[in-house]
Design a protein around this motif. Sequence first.
Motif, PDB file in Angstrom:
ATOM      1  N   HIS A  94       1.457  11.686  -3.837  1.00  0.00           N
ATOM      2  CA  HIS A  94       0.683  10.579  -4.413  1.00  0.00           C
ATOM      3  C   HIS A  94      -0.434  10.163  -3.472  1.00  0.00           C
ATOM      4  O   HIS A  94      -0.289  10.287  -2.255  1.00  0.00           O
ATOM      5  CB  HIS A  94       1.587   9.353  -4.653  1.00  0.00           C
ATOM      6  N   PHE A  95      -1.488   9.615  -4.055  1.00  0.00           N
ATOM      7  CA  PHE A  95      -2.568   9.068  -3.228  1.00  0.00           C
ATOM      8  C   PHE A  95      -2.036   7.971  -2.314  1.00  0.00           C
ATOM      9  O   PHE A  95      -2.439   7.855  -1.170  1.00  0.00           O
ATOM     10  CB  PHE A  95      -3.694   8.513  -4.104  1.00  0.00           C
ATOM     11  N   MET A  96      -1.110   7.165  -2.852  1.00  0.00           N
ATOM     12  CA  MET A  96      -0.619   6.040  -2.032  1.00  0.00           C
ATOM     13  C   MET A  96       0.016   6.564  -0.745  1.00  0.00           C
ATOM     14  O   MET A  96      -0.249   6.044   0.343  1.00  0.00           O
ATOM     15  CB  MET A  96       0.378   5.189  -2.812  1.00  0.00           C
ATOM     16  N   LEU A  97       0.830   7.611  -0.867  1.00  0.00           N
ATOM     17  CA  LEU A  97       1.494   8.137   0.331  1.00  0.00           C
ATOM     18  C   LEU A  97       0.462   8.727   1.288  1.00  0.00           C
ATOM     19  O   LEU A  97       0.517   8.511   2.498  1.00  0.00           O
ATOM     20  CB  LEU A  97       2.532   9.195  -0.068  1.00  0.00           C
ATOM     21  N   LYS A  98      -0.493   9.448   0.726  1.00  0.00           N
ATOM     22  CA  LYS A  98      -1.552  10.025   1.563  1.00  0.00           C
ATOM     23  C   LYS A  98      -2.269   8.898   2.319  1.00  0.00           C
ATOM     24  O   LYS A  98      -2.516   8.989   3.522  1.00  0.00           O
ATOM     25  CB  LYS A  98      -2.540  10.789   0.680  1.00  0.00           C
ATOM     26  N   GLU A  99      -2.560   7.848   1.600  1.00  0.00           N
ATOM     27  CA  GLU A  99      -3.330   6.757   2.212  1.00  0.00           C
ATOM     28  C   GLU A  99      -2.509   5.995   3.255  1.00  0.00           C
ATOM     29  O   GLU A  99      -3.045   5.533   4.264  1.00  0.00           O
ATOM     30  CB  GLU A  99      -3.894   5.849   1.101  1.00  0.00           C
ATOM     31  N   ILE A 100      -1.198   5.908   3.026  1.00  0.00           N
ATOM     32  CA  ILE A 100      -0.327   5.277   4.041  1.00  0.00           C
ATOM     33  C   ILE A 100      -0.393   6.113   5.329  1.00  0.00           C
ATOM     34  O   ILE A 100      -0.567   5.583   6.428  1.00  0.00           O
ATOM     35  CB  ILE A 100       1.135   5.168   3.532  1.00  0.00           C
ATOM     36  N   PHE A 101      -0.289   7.440   5.146  1.00  0.00           N
ATOM     37  CA  PHE A 101      -0.285   8.317   6.329  1.00  0.00           C
ATOM     38  C   PHE A 101      -1.674   8.488   6.951  1.00  0.00           C
ATOM     39  O   PHE A 101      -1.786   8.949   8.073  1.00  0.00           O
ATOM     40  CB  PHE A 101       0.362   9.668   5.986  1.00  0.00           C
ATOM     41  N   GLU A 102      -2.693   8.113   6.229  1.00  0.00           N
ATOM     42  CA  GLU A 102      -4.053   8.193   6.787  1.00  0.00           C
ATOM     43  C   GLU A 102      -4.349   7.032   7.732  1.00  0.00           C
ATOM     44  O   GLU A 102      -5.395   7.012   8.388  1.00  0.00           O
ATOM     45  CB  GLU A 102      -5.084   8.155   5.651  1.00  0.00           C
ATOM     46  N   GLN A 103      -3.461   6.054   7.766  1.00  0.00           N
ATOM     47  CA  GLN A 103      -3.813   4.823   8.483  1.00  0.00           C
ATOM     48  C   GLN A 103      -4.146   4.992   9.973  1.00  0.00           C
ATOM     49  O   GLN A 103      -5.080   4.354  10.448  1.00  0.00           O
ATOM     50  CB  GLN A 103      -2.746   3.747   8.255  1.00  0.00           C
ATOM     51  N   PRO A 104      -3.442   5.858  10.708  1.00  0.00           N
ATOM     52  CA  PRO A 104      -3.858   6.003  12.113  1.00  0.00           C
ATOM     53  C   PRO A 104      -5.331   6.396  12.230  1.00  0.00           C
ATOM     54  O   PRO A 104      -6.082   5.804  13.014  1.00  0.00           O
ATOM     55  CB  PRO A 104      -2.928   7.099  12.652  1.00  0.00           C
ATOM     56  N   ASN A 105      -5.734   7.383  11.421  1.00  0.00           N
ATOM     57  CA  ASN A 105      -7.138   7.806  11.496  1.00  0.00           C
ATOM     58  C   ASN A 105      -8.082   6.772  10.920  1.00  0.00           C
ATOM     59  O   ASN A 105      -9.190   6.574  11.417  1.00  0.00           O
ATOM     60  CB  ASN A 105      -7.339   9.137  10.759  1.00  0.00           C
ATOM     61  N   ALA A 106      -7.634   6.123   9.843  1.00  0.00           N
ATOM     62  CA  ALA A 106      -8.510   5.125   9.212  1.00  0.00           C
ATOM     63  C   ALA A 106      -8.798   3.985  10.197  1.00  0.00           C
ATOM     64  O   ALA A 106      -9.941   3.524  10.317  1.00  0.00           O
ATOM     65  CB  ALA A 106      -7.853   4.594   7.947  1.00  0.00           C
TER      66      ALA A 106
END
Length: 615
Positions: free
Chosen positions: A256-268
């Motif tokens: 899901h996009f939500m999971l991807k976005e949760i895991f993107e947080q360090p880079n974001a």
Amino acid sequence: MCGIVGYIGHREAYPIIIEGLKRLEYRGYDSAGIALYDGTNLKVSKTKGKVADLEQRVADEISTNANLGIGHTRWATHGIPNDLNAHPHYSNSGNLVIIHNGIIENYDSLRKELISRGYTFKSETDTEVLINLIEDVKIKEDVKLGKAVQIALNQVVGAYSIAVFDKTKPGEIVIARLGSPLAVGIGENEFFIASDASPFIEYTKNAVYLEDEEMAIIRAGKDIKIRKIKDDSLVDPYVQELQMNLEQIEKGGYDHFMLKEIFEQPNAIKDTYRGRLLAKKGIIKMSGVDDNIEKFLNANRIVIVACGTSWHAGLVAEYIFEDLARIPVEVEYASEFRYRNPVITNKDVVIAISQSGETADTLAAIKLAKANGAFVFGVCNVVGSSIARETNAGAYTHAGPEIGVASTKAFTTQITVLSLIALKLAKAKGAISNSDYRYHLQELELIPEKVTKALTSDTHIKAVADTYKEARNCLYLGRGYNFPVALEGALKLKEISYIHAEGYPAAEMKHGPIALIDEQMPVIVIATKKGHYDKVVSNIQEIKSRKGKIIGIVTEGDTHVKELADHVIEVPETLEPLSPLLTTIPLQLLSYHIAVMLGKNVDQPRNLAKSVTVE
Ligand code: G6P
């Protein structure tokens, strides 16, 4: 809040429109529709449900050689989601076809007037009223489509972005915008139209964003001509180069996009402070703040306006601005602020927070604040969005596209930007000691790796989710900086799993929610070491004596809460003002896993939309 997409050029329009609609589905997904025109045949197909349903429906019947098309994914305002109310809509003659995002507020009086002149309506929508108004003007005034759209829009009250074409005049689409976003991708002899640039990112990097009260007539192979709707004056198109790439708007191997976005947080978070936070030198560079530092320092107070998750980020900011910079802050729901006749003067700084930069209430609050002389600073994620343009200055969060309807990385990156601003002002005011300031900067720099560590609890959190997935109610408690995190945790659970959840300041529990606690009630308590730890532990004891099930979000190595709680989820230690950046992570994952286990549509929860461009 409805997604619109269109194409005119030399390619086959259907695949562009259908793929574009899938990318815009975050904006609404009650129903979807498409109109394709090959110069002779007009094919319209629409259905209640998702774009996938539309795709199935049109599989056999769609003409594949149309080079002009428009498509729509709907978030219902006027009329329930059904096939009839789905867009596109036609005029009574069947010649004019429209898709619309927004609300026509005076649609009822316009509808009655049109009915009195013999018009009939198939749907309950304001959009069908608009297309017949355009047709009425076109016939009465004997004008071309562009002129008819312009005259009609001058009679309309409300918000819109529209795309219209006339099947008696192939090769032309007319578009217009007021209050709802509209981007035009400029290719070689072709144009792409969309609510945001994601549908055309693989075809062109050049885009023009229509401003409010602007319209354009688009013809393949010709230049785009933009005019003011009110006075017909020509506007020079400002062509922007898009920064987004295709990879950013795809799931990249995640379910899901939500999971991807949760895991993107360090880079974001890293992207948010990159180039701004120079921890070793003790410098924070933010041109929007640097250029206006006197306005911030001389302000009587800061008023923060936002909605939803962004409002929660505003609450965290209130704690950090008051605590570190000693500047009084008020945080307001934009929807309340705009209508409650607030006292705002030129001594106020207003900070508007918005992921999308398109939220109608936040935009209206900004306009009100500006009209009262306040300096308005925007914290937005979407570059070039309406709020980014409407504010006097601002700072982007640089989180990259957020597509999951439940906001995750937008929240943590908003807190990152707001922390940078607070620390900068604290330093400029002399409200923080130099050593403390430097310590905060160093800790902020370490947050991405600590978020990465917090994310390693994913498997454990999944097991906790499995234990509580059948709960009907949940309580989230936190104090101080982590009270807004409790609100955000509860919101995440509600949004995607439809389990009723409430966030509360831990100490307020005894003034009401404690009555709800029994052995069925999971209580998620944020109990990090530096955040009024002993007080929160007492609250945990109170829950335990009433047999509530306790899930503690604790600092790594904590043993005390572990003894009391049914489960603990650890996050790395950090300074208290930065702790929301870590404590939020397990709450996002908990909601995500519960929703997945319940079989809910995580990225497109029912009734919600990513960007609320109507009030
Ligand atoms: C909608 C979204 C939320 C978001 C809120 C504010 O409700 O579903 O996730 O927090 O709008 O949106 P904004 O784009 O202004 O942050």
